[in-house]
Design an enzyme around this catalytic site. Structure first.
Site, PDB file in Angstrom:
ATOM      1  N   GLY A   1       0.851  -1.179   0.000  1.00 56.16           N
ATOM      2  CA  GLY A   1       0.000   0.000   0.000  1.00 56.16           C
ATOM      3  C   GLY A   1       0.885   1.226   0.000  1.00 56.16           C
ATOM      4  O   GLY A   1       2.114   1.122  -0.132  1.00 56.16           O
ATOM      5  N   ASP A   2       0.263   2.391   0.145  1.00 55.59           N
ATOM      6  CA  ASP A   2       0.987   3.653   0.130  1.00 55.59           C
ATOM      7  C   ASP A   2       1.891   3.739  -1.107  1.00 55.59           C
ATOM      8  O   ASP A   2       1.407   3.648  -2.217  1.00 55.59           O
ATOM      9  CB  ASP A   2       1.764   3.849   1.433  1.00 55.59           C
ATOM     10  CG  ASP A   2       0.830   4.241   2.589  1.00 55.59           C
ATOM     11  OD1 ASP A   2      -0.345   3.820   2.559  1.00 55.59           O
ATOM     12  OD2 ASP A   2       1.255   4.954   3.499  1.00 55.59           O
ATOM     13  N   HIS A   3       3.208   3.911  -0.898  1.00 54.76           N
ATOM     14  CA  HIS A   3       4.099   4.139  -2.045  1.00 54.76           C
ATOM     15  C   HIS A   3       4.566   2.829  -2.660  1.00 54.76           C
ATOM     16  O   HIS A   3       5.741   2.591  -2.859  1.00 54.76           O
ATOM     17  CB  HIS A   3       5.319   4.944  -1.595  1.00 54.76           C
ATOM     18  CG  HIS A   3       5.002   6.343  -1.171  1.00 54.76           C
ATOM     19  ND1 HIS A   3       4.431   6.639   0.039  1.00 54.76           N
ATOM     20  CD2 HIS A   3       5.157   7.527  -1.805  1.00 54.76           C
ATOM     21  CE1 HIS A   3       4.258   7.950   0.149  1.00 54.76           C
ATOM     22  NE2 HIS A   3       4.685   8.512  -0.952  1.00 54.76           N
TER      23      HIS A   3
END
Lengths: 723, 723
Positions: B311-313
Site C-alpha cells: 500500500g501507500d508508495h
C-alpha cells in the site's frame, strides 16, 4: 342511409343487417371491403362512400406464378458458420422459412452474392468459393480455422408476409399470395393494365383504398415460420438486380450486398442510417412515387378518390416525405393504437383527409369468449383523445368482422360512445387547431422530419414479449407518447438539417432522446464538432435542451455525453469508475422539484452522475440521476433518465418544457395543472375541450382568456366542452 | 514474552500494559510502530520481533522543504473550458486542491505542458498559447467558439495524500508531510544516507517495515479537499521531466502529457492499458525495484529482516510482478478486508512470509460509542476464512490504537477467538496447501498475472457511496470473491499471454468477467481474430468458457459478444431491437438447473438474449438471460449475468466450474454441497477443515478419501477439523 357520419366500416358478406345497424349507431358514412372480406352487392349499391381495397402487387396471382423473375427479392445474410478446417460449406437458407424464401436463380451468385469472413470482416475472393445449385450450398475454400463465414444471397419471396401472417395467425384459408415487384417495366406495364381493368369493373367504388403500392415493410421469417426480424419502416425488400444497376448508373457508385445486410443488422430504422443507405432510400422513393402517382391519376381519371393505408407495401410513400405530396392522394389512413400513431397520421403535410383506423380489429384473437375488447380499446382511446386535441383528425374507422364485434354488446356501446365523442369533437373544433404554448419543440434525431412521430424503440423493446404480436407496442423510452398530448408545437429535425440550415429561430427547446448509438440519440453524428457548436450556441443564446436516456452519447475526447458540458453530468460506461462517488443532494427549492407529484416513473437506473457543482438534482434513484436541471449561458438544460408514458409523466414533461422555455413565471390560459386532465383551447371556435384520462373523478382549475380562474369537475373518463 | 505467536500488534506510547496484556491473549509475537505511533522504549527492549515503519520518501521533511524540485509530480488535465469567443483563459489548478497541488515551476510549460482542443482532439500549437506566471493562467488564442479547451500541466504535490487523509479524516495533528521522488540521483543519494543513519540508530528493530518505496498510488483531490479520483494501483504519480527524458532515450520515443491524462480518464486500472502506458509502467518498475533492492540489501547487511506493506508508495513493487522477487524482501504484508484481498496476498510467487493486516483499524471512526466493531470484523473474517483454506497464510496483524480497542471487551474476545482459530489453522495445515478439484481455472483479462486477484471494478461502483471512504469496497461483479474460497487452482492470464504462448494445457476453464470496454472484459483485445481463434479452439477441444456480464464484448463485425457463437447469445446494445423477442424457456432438466437453490442473485437485468436453438437457459430475469449453458464442439460454455458475492452464489459458481470442467458425473471427496459450509482437505497432514459461514446451525454431508459418506453438524460460524 345517411351520408353525414365520420366513420368507415368494414363490410361482411351475409351480415348485411348487422352492418346496416352498426352503420347507423356508429355514425358511419363509408363502407369498405378488405383483404379478408368482399363487398356484398346489396351494400355496394348504398348511397355512401364505397372504399375498395387495391393492393396491385398482390392482385394478379396468375401473373405472379408465371413470372418468378418479378417476385419481390431481398438480400439475406446466412447465419454465420465457423470453419473448423480449411474449407466450409454454407447453406444460405438454413434457418430461414422454406415456405417463404427460395434462392433467386435469376440473380447469378457470382455477380450478386458476397461471401465474407466475419471474423476479419473481409470479402472472400470469388475464386475462393462456388455455389452448387444441386445442393443449394456454397463451398468456401482456403478458410481460416475458427473464423466465421457468411454468404449474403438474393432470396426470392414466394409468400407475401401479410398473407403468411393471416394464414398462420388468423387461420385464413386460400392460396399463398405472392407479391410482384413493379420495378420491372414489363411487370409494371402488366399491373397498370390490370388496374385499368379493375377500375372499369368497379363502378360502385368511390374511393380506391391502396394497400399499398410496391414494397412491403420488412418481416424476416425463420425456419419455424416465426417472425425473426421486423422493421415496419425498413427498405430491405426493395432490391432487384435491375434496380441496383439503375442505382449505380444514376449515383455513380454500386451498392454491395453488405450495404443491405449490414453485418446482420439490416439497417434497422433504429440504427443511424449510412449515406449509402439513404441514397438507396431516395432512389426507391422516387420510383414508388412515380408508380403511385400513375395509379392515383388513373383512379382520378376514372372519377374516383384515392386513399392510402399507411402500412403493408407503403415503403417509399411515407407521408412525412416531401415527395409524398407528388402522388396526389386524397385520404391518408393510419392504423392508430396510441397518441404517437395518431400524430404520425395527423401531423404530416398536405391537405389530405386523415382517417384513423382504430384497434382492435374485430378478429377472433381479441373477440373471443372471456376476453373484454373494451379494455384494449379504452386504453388506446385515452391516449388517442389527448393527442387528437393537438392536431385535427377528420375520420375514424374499424376493421375486421362486424358480426364478431356484434357478439359483444358492451363493446358496441363503447364504440357508439367513441363515435359520439368524435362527432362532438368535429363540431366543436371545426377541424381547426388548438392553441399552443409559445415556442416550438424540436425532436433532434438522425432521421428528422422523414420519421416524425415514429415511436423510438429502446433496448427494453427486445425483452418485451407482446401479448399480441401484430400490434406494435413500444416499451422503454416513451417520451413521445407523453409529448403527443401536450400543448406544444412539435417538429422533428435531423442532424443534417442542423448542419445545412442551422437551428430555426422559432425553436425554443430541443429534445434528444434515445439509447446510445441509436438513430434516436444520434450515434456518430455527435462526433461532429459542428453539431456540438450549434447546440452549445443554441443553448447559450437562450434555448432549452432536454436530454433523455443517452443524449448526445458518443464515446470520444473524454466524454460519453458530448453535451455533458451543458447538461452537467456524465454516464458511467466503465471508463470513469475511479471518479469518487459523492452523495447526490436534491435541490428541493427548484421549480421542477415543486412540480413533482411523486408518482412519476423515470425508468431504470441511469448510470448517470453529476459533473458540475451548479447542477440541480431534481430526482435521483439512489445515486443514479433521474431528473436534473442546469443553466448554461442564457439557456437551460435538463436531463431525464427515461419517461415511459403515464399521465403523471406527461405532466412533468410539460413542466420541464415550460421551464426550459423560460415560461414558468408567466401565466398561461387553459393550461391544466392536473396530471389526469388535458385541456385544449380552440381560438377559431372559442371552445375548450377538457378530458379526464383517469377512471376517477377529477377537478381541474384553469385560467380563462381573461386570466380568471375557472374550476371544472369531471366524472371518470369524461370529455366535456366549455364554450 | 513468548516468541511463539503469529500476530503483529501495534504499540502505543503510555499504553504499555494494555499492549502486553493483549500481546499474550492474542498470541502475538511481534510489535510494530506505525505512521501514527512510535515504539515505547520499554517495549522496544522486549524479546520479540520489533517491526519499525520506514517510509523513506516521507522521512526527511527538512530536505523535502528545501528541495521542491524533488517533490512528487504528476500530470493533471485542467477541467475543460468552453471558448465563448476567439480566445480562452485556462486556470490549470481550478477545481483542484490548493493545499495539495502547485504548478511545477521547475517544468517549463512550453516543453512539458500541452493545450488541446477537446472538441476536435487536436493539440494546439505552442505559438497559439502562453502561460502567464503572474496569474498562473494559460491564454489560448485563435480558439473556435463553443469548442472545449484544456491544458495538461505538471503539478507539484506539496502534501502527501496519506498525510492529508490522516489529517482530514483521522484528525491527526502535525505538519503537512511532503513526499520526495528518489528518481533524482541527488535525492536518492540523500535518502540512502538518511536510511543508513536510521539503520544505525534503530538497534532494536528486527524487521524494517517499508511503507513503501518511491511512488504513491493515485488519489486526486478537489478544491474542497475531497477525493475526486482514486486508483489504488495507478501509475499517475511517477512522473518527472528527468524520468520522461530517460524513458525517451531508452524506448526511442517520447511520451506526451496525453499519455498520462488520457482524455481525463487517467489510465484507470479498470481501463484496457495502452502499449505506451505499459512501457511506462515497466520503466517505472525497473527503477523502483532497483531502488528498493538497494534499501533491502542495506537492511540485510545491518542484520535486519525486511517487510513490505502492500500500500501507500507501493507502485512498481506489486508482488505479482516478476521483478518483485529481485527486491529480496522477507515478508509481504497486505491489508485484507475480504477473500480476494487475502488471495492477492497469499497467491503471489516467492517464498516471502505472508502477513495479513486485518480491518478494522483501531481508529475512532469505527471504535466509537454506539458502534460495534465486531460486525465489520466478523463480516470480513467469514470471507477471509474460506479464502485462507485455499492458500497458506503465515501471520496476521492489526493496526491502530490498542487502548481504543480495549474499550470494547466484546471485540477483544472476538479477536482472541480469531487468533485461536488462526493458530489451530497453522497447526493443522503446517502451511501446506489444500486439495483442489482437477483442472486449472484461468481468469482472462487485459492485465493477467500482474493484476491477479485485483477485485474487478464494475459500473455500479460509481454509484456506491461507501460507509467508510478508506476501505476499498467493490460492488457489482464480485465473482472473484465467490471464487476466492472455492477448491480450484486459479491463475490470471492476459490476452498477450494467449497471443504469445497460447493457452496452457493444464487450463480447464477460462473465465472472462467484467463490464464492456473494461480491462477486465478486455475491450479492443476482442477485436483481434487470433484471440477469438484461440478461445474457439480451446472450447472446441474440450475446454470450458465462463462469460460474465460482458464477456468478449467489442462491437465489431455484427456481434457485440465476439464469442457469442460459443455462448449462444447476444447483448442488446440498441442495434438489434428489430430481432423479435421469443419467450425464453427454461431447461429444467439441466445439471445446473438442479444445482440452483433459488437463493442465488444474478444482479441487474443483463439485456442478453438467446441466439442459438441449443442454448440451455438455466435462469432468466423476465426475458433477460441470467445463467445459461451450451455445448460447443467437445467443450462447454456458460453465461452469467453477474455474481455478487454470497455463499449461495459461491456454491453455484462451484457447480458451474465443475460442469464446465466436465467433472459433474465424477465423485469428489471432501466437496461441500451445503452453500454455507466450506471444506478443505490437506493431503500432507491428512486433516480436513470444515467452516460454517452462516449464523445458523448447518449440516454437511461429505465423501471421505474412501468415498464413504461423512456427516458433520456445525454450530453458527463454527470452524471444526477432522483428522
Amino acid at each position: 342511409m345517411q351520408k353525414k357520419g365520420h366513420m368507415t366500416l368494414p363490410v361482411e358478406v351475409g351480415q348485411e343487417e348487422v352492418v346496416l345497424d352498426l352503420y347507423k349507431r356508429w355514425q358511419a358514412d363509408a363502407l369498405r371491403d378488405s383483404d379478408g372480406t368482399s363487398m356484398p352487392d346489396s351494400l355496394a349499391q348504398q348511397d355512401c362512400d364505397i372504399y375498395s381495397v387495391m393492393c396491385l402487387v398482390r392482385a394478379d396471382q396468375d401473373f405472379a406464378n408465371a413470372h418468378p423473375e418479378y417476385l419481390h427479392r431481398k438480400y439475406l445474410m446466412s447465419f454465420p458458420v465457423t470453419a473448423m478446417g480449411t474449407s466450409v460449406t454454407l447453406s444460405p437458407l438454413k434457418g430461414y422459412s422454406a415456405d417463404k424464401y427460395e434462392l433467386d436463380d435469376d440473380s447469378d451468385p457470382h455477380t450478386w452474392w458476397e461471401v465474407r469472413n466475419r471474423t476479419t470482416n473481409t470479402v472472400i475472393d470469388k475464386a475462393e468459393w462456388h455455389f452448387d445449385p444441386e445442393s443449394s450450398t456454397v463451398e468456401v475454400c482456403n478458410t481460416t480455422p475458427y473464423h466465421e463465414y457468411t454468404v449474403t444471397f438474393m432470396a426470392r419471396q414466394v409468400w407475401d408476409s401479410v398473407s403468411m401472417y393471416n394464414a398462420l395467425t388468423n387461420d385464413w384459408k386460400g392460396p399463398r399470395i405472392k407479391s410482384l415487384d413493379p420495378y420491372h417495366p414489363a411487370c409494371r406495364e402488366h399491373l397498370i393494365k390490370h388496374f385499368a381493368h379493375w377500375l372499369e369493373t368497379h363502378p360502385n367504388t368511390s374511393v380506391v383504398r391502396f394497400t399499398t403500392f410496391a414494397f412491403l415493410f420488412v418481416i424476416d421469417t425463420g425456419d419455424k415460420n416465426q417472425d425473426i426480424y421486423r422493421d415496419w419502416t425498413g427498405y430491405g425488400e426493395t432490391v432487384s438486380p435491375r434496380a441496383l444497376q439503375d442505382f449505380e448508373a444514376e449515383y455513380g457508385y454500386a451498392l454491395t450486398p453488405e450495404d443491405f445486410v449490414d453485418s446482420g443488422y439490416y439497417n434497422g430504422t433504429y440504427k443511424v442510417p449510412s449515406k449509402r443507405y439513404q441514397d438507396w432510400m431516395t432512389f426507391v422513393q422516387r420510383f414508388v412515387v412515380d408508380f403511385a402517382a400513375e395509379l392515383v391519376k388513373m383512379a382520378h381519371d376514372a372519377g374516383k378518390k384515392t386513399a392510402m393505408f399507411q402500412g403493408d407495401h407503403w415503403i417509399g410513400t411515407e407521408p412525412f416525405l416531401k415527395s409524398y405530396q407528388e402522388i396526389g392522394l386524397d385520404i391518408n389512413i393510419g392504423a392508430v393504437e396510441d397518441g404517437v400513431a395518431l400524430r404520425r397520421l395527423t401531423d404530416s403535410g398536405g391537405d389530405q383527409i386523415r382517417e384513423a383506423r382504430f384497434y382492435p380489429y374485430f378478429f377472433p384473437d381479441v373477440f373471443q369468449a372471456g376476453n373484454d375488447p373494451v379494455i384494449e380499446s379504452m386504453s388506446n382511446w385515452v391516449k388517442i383523445r389527448r393527442a387528437m386535441l393537438q392536431k385535427p383528425l377528420d375520420r375514424i374507422g374499424y376493421g375486421g368482422y362486424l358480426s364478431l364485434a356484434n357478439q359483444f354488446p358492451h363493446f358496441i356501446d363503447h364504440v357508439t360512445e367513441i363515435s359520439n365523442e368524435f362527432g362532438k369533437y368535429l363540431t366543436q373544433t371545426q377541424r381547426t387547431e388548438s392553441q399552443k404554448l409559445p415556442g416550438k419543440i424540436a425532436v433532434l434525431n438522425a432521421w428528422g422530419k422523414s420519421r416524425s412521430w415514429l415511436q423510438n424503440q429502446a433496448r427494453d423493446q427486445r425483452f418485451y414479449v407482446p401479448p399480441r404480436p401484430d400490434v406494435m407496442e413500444f416499451v422503454g423510452n416513451n417520451l413521445l407518447e407523453c409529448l403527443a398530448g401536450l400543448p406544444f408545437d412539435v417538429e422533428f429535425i435531423s442532424f443534417d438539417d442542423v448542419r445545412e440550415n442551422g437551428i430555426s429561430d422559432d425553436i425554443k427547446v430541443i429534445i434528444n432522446t434515445g439509447d446510445a448509438n441509436s438513430a434516436w440519440s444520434g450515434g456518430e453524428h455527435w462526433g461532429d464538432g459542428d453539431i456540438l457548436v450549434a447546440l452549445r450556441q443554441f443553448v447559450a443564446n437562450g434555448g432549452g435542451l432536454l436530454g433523455v436516456t443517452d443524449p448526445s452519447a458518443h464515446q470520444q475526447n473524454g466524454r460519453f455525453f458530448q453535451l455533458g458540458d451543458i447538461l452537467g453530468l456524465e454516464k458511467e460506461t466503465a471508463l470513469t469508475m475511479g471518479r469518487v462517488a459523492m452523495p447526490v443532494s436534491l435541490d428541493t427549492e427548484h421549480y421542477l422539484s415543486k412540480a413533482l407529484s411523486g408518482r412519476e416513473d423515470f425508468g431504470n437506473n441511469s448510470y448517470v452522475y453529476p459533473q458540475a457543482d451548479d447542477l440541480s438534482v431534481i430526482h435521483a434513484a439512489g445515486q443514479h440521476l433521474a431528473l436534473t436541471a442546469r443553466e448554461y449561458g442564457n439557456g437551460r438544460a435538463s436531463y431525464l433518465a427515461n419517461l415511459p408514458y403515464s399521465q403523471e409523466n406527461a405532466r412533468i414533461l410539460q413542466h420541464i418544457l415550460i421551464w426550459l422555455s423560460q415560461e414558468e413565471t408567466k401565466q398561461h390560459c387553459w393550461l391544466s395543472d392536473n396530471p389526469y386532465v388535458d385541456v385544449a383551447y380552440y381560438p377559431k371556435t372559442d371552445n375548450v375541450a377538457i378530458v379526464n384520462s383517469s377512471d376517477e373523478k377529477q377537478e381541474v382549475t384553469l385560467l380563462n382568456n381573461k386570466f380568471e380562474t375557472v374550476s371544472v369537475t369531471l366524472s371518470p373518463f369524461e370529455w366535456t366542452w366549455l364554450n
